[in-house]
Scaffold this motif. Structure first.
Motif, PDB file in Angstrom:
ATOM      1  N   LEU A 192       0.820  -1.219   0.000  1.00 19.54           N
ATOM      2  CA  LEU A 192       0.000   0.000   0.000  1.00 19.54           C
ATOM      3  C   LEU A 192       0.851   1.266   0.000  1.00 19.54           C
ATOM      4  O   LEU A 192       0.374   2.342  -0.361  1.00 19.54           O
ATOM      5  CB  LEU A 192      -0.924   0.015   1.220  1.00 19.54           C
ATOM      6  N   GLY A 193       2.103   1.124   0.435  1.00 19.62           N
ATOM      7  CA  GLY A 193       2.946   2.299   0.588  1.00 19.62           C
ATOM      8  C   GLY A 193       2.608   3.089   1.843  1.00 19.62           C
ATOM      9  O   GLY A 193       2.900   4.285   1.927  1.00 19.62           O
ATOM     10  N   ALA A 194       2.006   2.403   2.828  1.00 21.44           N
ATOM     11  CA  ALA A 194       1.577   3.078   4.052  1.00 21.44           C
ATOM     12  C   ALA A 194       2.625   2.935   5.146  1.00 21.44           C
ATOM     13  O   ALA A 194       3.310   1.914   5.242  1.00 21.44           O
ATOM     14  CB  ALA A 194       0.246   2.509   4.526  1.00 21.44           C
ATOM     15  N   ARG A 195       2.728   3.960   5.982  1.00 26.22           N
ATOM     16  CA  ARG A 195       3.617   3.950   7.128  1.00 26.22           C
ATOM     17  C   ARG A 195       2.837   4.296   8.388  1.00 26.22           C
ATOM     18  O   ARG A 195       1.662   4.671   8.319  1.00 26.22           O
ATOM     19  CB  ARG A 195       4.757   4.947   6.921  1.00 26.22           C
ATOM     20  N   VAL A 196       3.514   4.171   9.522  1.00 25.23           N
ATOM     21  CA  VAL A 196       2.864   4.509  10.793  1.00 25.23           C
ATOM     22  C   VAL A 196       2.450   5.976  10.758  1.00 25.23           C
ATOM     23  O   VAL A 196       3.238   6.859  10.410  1.00 25.23           O
ATOM     24  CB  VAL A 196       3.821   4.235  11.978  1.00 25.23           C
ATOM     25  N   GLY A 197       1.182   6.236  11.112  1.00 20.20           N
ATOM     26  CA  GLY A 197       0.641   7.595  11.095  1.00 20.20           C
ATOM     27  C   GLY A 197      -0.212   7.904   9.880  1.00 20.20           C
ATOM     28  O   GLY A 197      -0.989   8.873   9.896  1.00 20.20           O
ATOM     29  N   ASP A 198      -0.081   7.081   8.823  1.00 20.97           N
ATOM     30  CA  ASP A 198      -0.907   7.293   7.640  1.00 20.97           C
ATOM     31  C   ASP A 198      -2.340   6.820   7.890  1.00 20.97           C
ATOM     32  O   ASP A 198      -2.603   6.001   8.771  1.00 20.97           O
ATOM     33  CB  ASP A 198      -0.324   6.547   6.432  1.00 20.97           C
ATOM     34  N   THR A 199      -3.247   7.319   7.064  1.00 20.72           N
ATOM     35  CA  THR A 199      -4.662   6.959   7.178  1.00 20.72           C
ATOM     36  C   THR A 199      -5.069   6.134   5.961  1.00 20.72           C
ATOM     37  O   THR A 199      -4.924   6.579   4.819  1.00 20.72           O
ATOM     38  CB  THR A 199      -5.553   8.205   7.273  1.00 20.72           C
ATOM     39  N   ILE A 200      -5.542   4.916   6.224  1.00 20.17           N
ATOM     40  CA  ILE A 200      -6.004   4.048   5.145  1.00 20.17           C
ATOM     41  C   ILE A 200      -7.524   3.924   5.225  1.00 20.17           C
ATOM     42  O   ILE A 200      -8.135   4.225   6.258  1.00 20.17           O
ATOM     43  CB  ILE A 200      -5.360   2.647   5.222  1.00 20.17           C
ATOM     44  N   THR A 201      -8.129   3.508   4.124  1.00 16.26           N
ATOM     45  CA  THR A 201      -9.579   3.309   4.074  1.00 16.26           C
ATOM     46  C   THR A 201      -9.876   1.824   3.886  1.00 16.26           C
ATOM     47  O   THR A 201      -9.326   1.188   2.968  1.00 16.26           O
ATOM     48  CB  THR A 201     -10.206   4.106   2.917  1.00 16.26           C
ATOM     49  N   ILE A 202     -10.706   1.278   4.746  1.00 18.08           N
ATOM     50  CA  ILE A 202     -11.122  -0.121   4.630  1.00 18.08           C
ATOM     51  C   ILE A 202     -12.548  -0.144   4.098  1.00 18.08           C
ATOM     52  O   ILE A 202     -13.440   0.566   4.615  1.00 18.08           O
ATOM     53  CB  ILE A 202     -11.022  -0.848   5.983  1.00 18.08           C
ATOM     54  N   ILE A 203     -12.738  -0.937   3.063  1.00 22.71           N
ATOM     55  CA  ILE A 203     -14.015  -0.965   2.340  1.00 22.71           C
ATOM     56  C   ILE A 203     -14.712  -2.300   2.612  1.00 22.71           C
ATOM     57  O   ILE A 203     -14.137  -3.377   2.381  1.00 22.71           O
ATOM     58  CB  ILE A 203     -13.786  -0.788   0.827  1.00 22.71           C
ATOM     59  N   ASN A 204     -15.913  -2.238   3.089  1.00 21.76           N
ATOM     60  CA  ASN A 204     -16.756  -3.406   3.293  1.00 21.76           C
ATOM     61  C   ASN A 204     -17.830  -3.413   2.203  1.00 21.76           C
ATOM     62  O   ASN A 204     -18.752  -2.580   2.230  1.00 21.76           O
ATOM     63  CB  ASN A 204     -17.403  -3.370   4.674  1.00 21.76           C
TER      64      ASN A 204
END
Length: 413
Positions: free
Chosen positions: A156-168
């Motif tokens: 994802l290219g995410a690090r600690v502190g980033d905001t991700i979106t989880i889709i249901n």
């Protein structure tokens, strides 16, 4: 088979042939070398295979428990009653509710398939030693924080502190159809279990957040169970499975990972059988070297017989000579095998550097590094097999030497 000083002196001289017997010395040396290599290969291969099984078991079962109790339709509404029932079963050491659901996660335009895993605070803290970055302390209910597997974070290219979106995808129904449910979470920690498939998919969050995300209310997906004896988990949970029949299904780790562990077991047996043939080849080398030694020493044997040496003494001399060759090769093989296992990581990296190939791709191997776990019982079995073949290889040449007729040898030679 205790040797007298006379027998030991003769056997020792035959173990170190003179200058005029270089061929015998070379053949004996080859026998030692083949025994050494065969024992070393068996120790290395069996230790690596045992390491594979042990590491996979520790990491897969250590995360998922030894068994799960799953409700029909992926929901367990009366999970509190079931949990109390499970904790009363003899042999159960831990039981806790769990939610695990395949979903989607997105960050900066990247989308990855994930397994959203809702756990209790106690279970989340068990991931503590696996954390590479961040901290698990902030994973509190309704705080909107999650922990990602290391490979998933990299994808994802995410690090600690980033905001991700989880889709249901199973969101709320509207007159225009079902609207997927999307919730943003802050990445508070990144962990690495060591199993590529799990590190690439898992998103860990508090139980209450998972219930909210999946619209489960107070329900959970399953209960994971750990027992005192994982190899007999089916027997321990058998009565519970019958009691919960119609409400939930009990599945143990053997059923969940049956194909993987059965394949490892078959490969382990096949490799042991194949490499054992090399020990047999080494025994033939010892046999050939002793036959050559008996042929070259026939005159000496005849003289020893005329001086009073018995058939039993000649037999013991040549059995000892061949057995010492096997013992030397076996001990050298153990040393070589343990050295290779100790430096296995560096050896793999050196081969990768020379060949330019990635020999240990975790996408294929499941684990992130080459494992090893030596079983003392297997090592003793390998040593016993090597010594048995070596001993059997000495019997025919020793019998031929003991059967030498001194009259005939001295008359014609």
């Amino acid at each position: 088979m205790i040797l007298s000083p006379f027998e030991w002196t003769i056997a020792r001289r035959y173990m170190l042939p003179g200058r005029g017997e270089a061929v015998i010395a070379v053949v004996a040396g080859i026998g030692v070398g083949v025994v050494m290599l065969s024992v070393a290969m068996l120790v290395i291969v069996m230790s690596v295979m045992n390491g594979f099984r042990a590491e996979l078991f520790d990491k897969i079962v250590g995360l998922n428990g030894h068994a799960i109790i799953q409700g029909y339709g992926g929901r367990l509404d009366n999970w509190r009653d079931v949990l109390k029932e499970v904790r009363t079963v003899p042999g159960v050491t831990r039981a806790s509710p769990l939610i695990e659901q395949p979903l989607l996660a997105s960050f900066n335009g990247r989308v990855e398939a994930i397994f959203a895993r809702g756990q209790t605070a106690e279970d989340i803290q068990r991931l503590g030693p696996k954390v590479q970055a961040g901290a698990l302390a902030s994973l509190q209910p309704e705080a909107g924080n999650v922990a990602l597997g290391s490979e998933l974070a990299a994808n994802l290219g995410a690090r600690v502190g980033d905001t991700i979106t989880i889709i249901n995808p199973q969101g709320q129904s509207t007159p225009f159809g079902t609207v997927p449910r999307q919730i943003s979470y802050t990445v508070s920690a990144i962990f690495e279990i060591g199993v590529y498939d799990l590190d690439e998919r898992f998103v860990v969050m508090p139980m209450q957040d998972a219930q909210t995300l999946l619209l489960l209310g107070d329900s959970v997906g399953m209960i994971e169970v750990s027992v005192t004896d994982p190899d007999h988990v089916a027997e321990l949970l058998g009565p519970l499975a019958q009691k919960l029949s119609g409400q939930a299904v009990v599945t143990d780790w053997k059923q969940m990972n049956a194909s993987l562990f059965e394949a490892l077991q078959v490969e382990r047996v096949a490799m042991f059988f194949a490499l054992s043939i090399i020990v047999l080849v080494a025994a033939f080398n010892i046999l050939s070297s002793l036959i050559m030694l008996v042929r070259s020493k026939s005159r000496d044997i005849a003289i020893l017989r005329t001086m009073g040496a018995t058939r039993r003494s000649i037999l013991k001399i040549f059995v000892t000579t061949g057995s010492v060759i096997g013992l030397t090769g076996m001990l050298s093989g153990l040393v070589l095998g343990f050295i290779v296992l100790f430096f296995r990581g560096g050896i793999v990296r050196a081969i990768e550097f020379v060949t330019g190939q990635n020999l240990w791709d975790p996408k294929i191997r499941f684990l992130t590094e080459l494992p090893s776990r030596t079983d003392p019982v297997e090592v003793l079995a390998i040593c016993g097999m090597a010594m048995l073949f070596s001993f059997l290889a000495t019997l025919y040449p020793a019998w031929r030497a003991a059967s030498t007729d001194p009259v005939q040898v001295l008359r014609y030679e």
